[in-house]
Write an enzyme that holds these catalytic residues in place. Sequence first.
Site, PDB file in Angstrom:
ATOM      1  N   GLN A  64       1.018  -1.226  -0.117  1.00  0.00           N
ATOM      2  CA  GLN A  64       0.156   0.176  -0.055  1.00  0.00           C
ATOM      3  C   GLN A  64       0.810   1.107   0.177  1.00  0.00           C
ATOM      4  OE1 GLN A  64      -3.408  -0.864   3.005  1.00  0.00           O
ATOM      5  NE2 GLN A  64      -4.002   0.925   2.218  1.00  0.00           N
ATOM      6  N   ASP A  65       1.424   1.216   1.506  1.00  0.00           N
ATOM      7  CA  ASP A  65       2.191   2.809   1.578  1.00  0.00           C
ATOM      8  C   ASP A  65       3.807   2.152   2.321  1.00  0.00           C
ATOM      9  OD1 ASP A  65       1.142   3.452   3.562  1.00  0.00           O
ATOM     10  OD2 ASP A  65       0.603   5.339   3.237  1.00  0.00           O
TER      11      ASP A  65
END
Length: 226
Positions: A64-65
């Site tokens: 995701q991040d």
Amino acid sequence: MKPFLNDSWWAVMKSEFEQPYYQELREWMKEEYRTQTVFPKPDDVYRALHLTSYEEVKVVILGQDPYHGPGQAHGLSFSVQPGVKHPPSLRNIFQELKDDLGCPVPNHGSLVSWAEQGVLLLNTVLTVRKGEANSHKGKGWERVTDRVIDALNERDQPVVFVLWGRHAQNKKERIDQNKHYIIESPHPSPFSARNGFFGSRPFSKVNAYLKQMGTEEINWCIQDIE
């Protein structure tokens, strides 16, 4: 300024980097790095596209991040720099790797050896503010990484996409499943790992598919650092 990535990816991504949205993202990122603590450091933002060339990608593990704690993120999804404690998701990944293939849990959390064998460890958002998960969401990174996924989807040579959790699985519609192979399960996070990540055996499944395709398998076991 040319982003720090492999020449093969530069050829694929150059037209994307010329888009107006990317110029805006770049200017915004310059200001973020100037005024905030941002991870990873600028040279590591495209590390996934530096270590694994376009032609050599066999597997994509979509994150995701980046991790938002000091010293953790270094441009590869789920991976941390040597000397940093294993975050919970990575701890669960190593547990599943041990259960699946018998690989001992390494004394560090760097997944560079996977990247060097053709595993693209790609986050959908490539930067984050210190201590603020998802702080760079919706700023333009998603368009950049969608282009990476699309470019791999356009390849004739099949790719295995490993999609853990709903966020990664939202990218399924970009992937031609007649040509490529998708492995999906819940996310390795402590909140969801027991709902189907544990026991999903993604590593042996990837290798079984690569073998079937006549491609060299990944050595998933990671060597300890002395």
